[in-house]
Design an enzyme around this catalytic site. Sequence first.
Site, PDB file in Angstrom:
ATOM      1  N   GLY A  91       0.839  -1.190   0.000  1.00 27.52           N
ATOM      2  CA  GLY A  91       0.000   0.000   0.000  1.00 27.52           C
ATOM      3  C   GLY A  91       0.870   1.234   0.000  1.00 27.52           C
TER       4      GLY A  91
ATOM      5  N   GLY B  43       4.892   7.348   2.548  1.00 32.51           N
ATOM      6  CA  GLY B  43       5.675   6.561   1.615  1.00 32.51           C
ATOM      7  C   GLY B  43       4.989   5.249   1.291  1.00 32.51           C
TER       8      GLY B  43
ATOM      9  N   ASP C 232      -2.323  11.613  12.493  1.00 33.97           N
ATOM     10  CA  ASP C 232      -2.918  11.061  11.276  1.00 33.97           C
ATOM     11  C   ASP C 232      -3.740   9.813  11.597  1.00 33.97           C
ATOM     12  OD1 ASP C 232      -3.583  11.004   8.633  1.00 33.97           O
ATOM     13  OD2 ASP C 232      -1.647  10.283   7.913  1.00 33.97           O
TER      14      ASP C 232
END
Length: 858
Positions: A524, A529, A641
């Site tokens: 993924g 990154g 996040d």
Amino acid sequence: MSKLSSTLLKPPLARRKTARKKKQTHSKMAFLSSPSLLSLPFLLLLLIFQPHISAQISPGSTLLATDLNTTWNSPNRTFSFGFLPNNENPSSFLASISYSRVPIWKAGTVDLGGTLQFQSNGNLRLLNGSGFIIWQSGTENLGITTATLDDSGNFALKNGSSVTLWDTFNNPTDTILQNQNFSSGKTLRSGIYSFHLTMSGNLTLTWNESIIYWNQGLNSSFNSNRNLSSPILTLQSTGILTIFDLSLPNPVNVVYSSDYSDNGDFIRFLRLDSDGNLRVYSSFRGSGIAIDRWSAVLDQCRVFGWCGNMGICRYNDTDPVCGCLSENFEASDPNDSRKGCRRKQEIANCPNSATMLQMEHTQFLTYFPELSNEPYSGGITACRTNCLSGASCVASTVLADGTGQCYSKLGNFVSGYQSPSLPSTSFVKVCGPALAYQPPSNSSQTQKNSSKLNARVIAIVVIATVLGLILVEVGLWCGLCRKNSKFGGLSSQYALLEYASGAPVQFSFKDLQRSTKGFGEKLGAGGFGTVYRGVLANRTVVAVKQLEGIEQGEKQFRMEVATISSTHHLNLVRLIGFCSEGRHRLLVYEFMKNGSLDNFLFSTGSSEKLDWDTQFNIALGTARGITYLHEECRDCIVHCDIKPENILLDENFNAKVSDFGLAKLVNPKDHRYRSLTTVRGTRGYLAPEWLANLPITSKSDVYSYGMVLLEIVSGRRNFDVSEETGRKKFSLWAYEEFDRGNIGNIVDNRLAEQEVDVEQLYRAIQVSFWCIQEQPSQRPSMGKVVQMLEGIVVIEKPPAPKTMEGSLTGISTSVSAISTFVGSAPAPSSSSSPLALDSFSVSRRNIEKASSTSTWNG
Ligand SMILES: *[C@@H]1O[C@H](CO)[C@@H](O)[C@H](O)[C@H]1NC(C)=O
Ligand SMILES: *[C@@H]1O[C@H](CO)[C@@H](O)[C@H](O)[C@H]1NC(C)=O
Ligand SMILES: *[C@@H]1O[C@H](CO)[C@@H](O)[C@H](O)[C@H]1NC(C)=O
Ligand SMILES: *[C@@H]1O[C@H](CO)[C@@H](O)[C@H](O)[C@H]1NC(C)=O
Ligand SMILES: *[C@@H]1O[C@H](CO)[C@@H](O)[C@H](O)[C@H]1NC(C)=O
Ligand SMILES: *[C@@H]1O[C@H](CO)[C@@H](O)[C@H](O)[C@H]1NC(C)=O
Ligand SMILES: *[C@@H]1O[C@H](CO)[C@@H](O)[C@H](O)[C@H]1NC(C)=O
Ligand SMILES: *[C@@H]1O[C@H](CO)[C@@H](O)[C@H](O)[C@H]1NC(C)=O
Ligand SMILES: *[C@@H]1O[C@H](CO)[C@@H](O)[C@H](O)[C@H]1NC(C)=O
């Protein structure tokens, strides 16, 4: 002789050869060695009176270790019983039944003078050169009149009415052939290891009949504690290991070999090897070798005692190798590293100066309690000191997997495993100062060194060790006083710290390139990154993240990596190691089998949907993981996040939060206000203060978590706009429905088909609205969120979350900058909140924003 007989008689090939053997066996007559005419009538006699001579062996027959070509064969010569040479030791021979020289049943090993005798009293026995009985069937005087080896590989001793009184299938040694029945109560043995089939249908591997180091039950649809009636394990010729039992409606397949259902001229067998591993093999006729198609213990280092007592298993680049723990130990047998190690100075002769040698990333295998006490939660210091003061304790292991459990080893047998991927620290009692481990250097050179040089080396090692210990202490002390900056500067200090604090392992870029097969298998791509699947040398599967946009220097990067990897919790993905080489910055994480939460939350296929209990546990686990980041770990981390993509699920669907601490890596310079050149947060989950140039705190994570929780309950993306919600932002619409008491409208339709704990569901909805309050101060802390979800505290009705427009102070400039952009955005509802921005990248230059990670006090 053979020329003579074949030209004169032309018997079928198989018969002729066996007949020759028979002769030699029977008589050991001298004349056989010369081509004498006497042999001819003898041969004729045999052919006439023993028509099935190739399959049957009569009492009185003997095989000699000196004559490897003479064997007892099955009718079509698939199997033969005789002596095989031993490649490692030319003067020893293995008496065995074999398939193309691959042994499948073993009587024992003898020297050149050894014999295998089928005595006239019916006993089968193996003698060594001095006439000692190495092995025997113990079947004398039972009326045995014949022995047969059939084409299935079974060797049987039978009486006059052809009733089998003893056979190798019912007396297995270390191997089960295909189609051979292995019932509960029987044992395969190889040295100190044994294999059993339990009454409950479990397959177990045991060390010294005490430590079970591998235990595989029937699958979860069976109760693994219920006894079956008389289970039988069979390796089918298709390559499937199957359990048959009267009380099972159908046979249960428990293991599939990697080549199952392949056909060909080969046989399969299951063997307990001398290394303690159980394997399924395929062997092609005539090849003389067997290829393993399945092994029970994937990681050889997990086989208890494989490296002997006090031995430690490590991986070199490719293979597991045995060695000693440190220079406090020496090999018990310098020629055989598997024989284990011993202390150079025994503890018994060391009344007051015993110390604990500390080994990072090391575990003393902790299988079953016989050799260790019940684990207790004590933490690293207690684990060390309790063992040091306990008279019967020889070693201890503390797990850094979030449980903090400590195992003390009481017995005299300690089996170690050291690997970068092991989240544990171990201690072993040694006499005098603890010395470092010296990896075996190029041995021939070392041995050539003069004693003078050796003395110098020892002196250097001692000094270095003492200095090292002092530095480690200093490093740890600094760590405790929570001042990152104090020990940040020196890379040499870092290296020691890395060793001391369970810090991550440094991989070379080449290592990682190899383990990811050249970054071939992409798992993924996230904000930081791309992630690739990799397999380390010890077969641990890992996720390798190739970071992009890292602005930091090497030193800073290592500091952050140290912080991330010292953060261990059951609900956090563990960092195993990193790579920092030139411009390459990579992180190596444990691999999560079930991927990320979004796959399950927003999938359309109902099969991939999780049940409510699992979803609730994921929500709770996530909250606990974030709580740990915020409140419990040493260097507190704001995640920045939180989103379903960053909530990973292990094989048991436990939530593991990933990507924590990375925001700081990317935006390192200032901890609070900076001009961002790269915004990594994700739309829909970002707290209003992100856009308002206000300080980012742990409450920003609470906001993101609230959005995720709402998505878990509703099965919808919070930023999806639909007619159903009147084209309103989902969270606002949801609150209105909640306020009107229409909870059913919010909740995922797919939950309607299950039994759901409604009270729990209601709690989750309320908590989510508390979390997405616009004012950070109104949001609960993550610790409070956990308590609310658990139902420990009473939850008041949450107020409306509100839109942020105009209500936060000091945001006019940035909001107007955003509004300009939003005005041109396609989604009509976006105008209600800047959070619904479709693309941050466009507006990022206009926004002065807080950094993504900050450190704060308390
Ligand atoms: C035969 O076995 C006995 C007992 O194990 C042993 O003492 C003897 O040395 C062996 N003889 C040979 C020739 O290996
Ligand atoms: C020998 O007999 C076994 C069992 O009947 C059979 O499976 C195998 O194919 C035979 N082998 C040869 C070479 O005939
Ligand atoms: C062979 O053994 C079976 C079972 O033990 C027995 O019933 C039978 O009488 C025996 N036959 C001979 C010839 O001894
Ligand atoms: C193995 O057991 C099964 C069922 O109990 C039986 O039918 C079969 O004949 C047995 N096979 C051998 C080789 O004994
Ligand atoms: C195996 O167990 C036996 C009895 O429990 C014990 O005497 C022996 O020392 C053990 N072997 C090893 C290698 O620890
Ligand atoms: C059988 O194996 C399973 C693991 O596959 C284990 O959980 C269970 O406790 C085992 N049962 C017994 C009786 O050992
Ligand atoms: C299952 O069988 C084992 C061995 O025969 C026995 O020790 C155990 O008590 C049995 N367990 C149950 C639940 O019947
Ligand atoms: C368990 O085994 C049975 C019989 O082999 C099979 O039908 C079932 O699907 C298996 N269940 C799981 C969860 O693997
Ligand atoms: C690792 O160990 C194995 C077995 O001892 C050896 O054959 C191999 O060459 C070693 N590999 C390296 C890279 O040292």
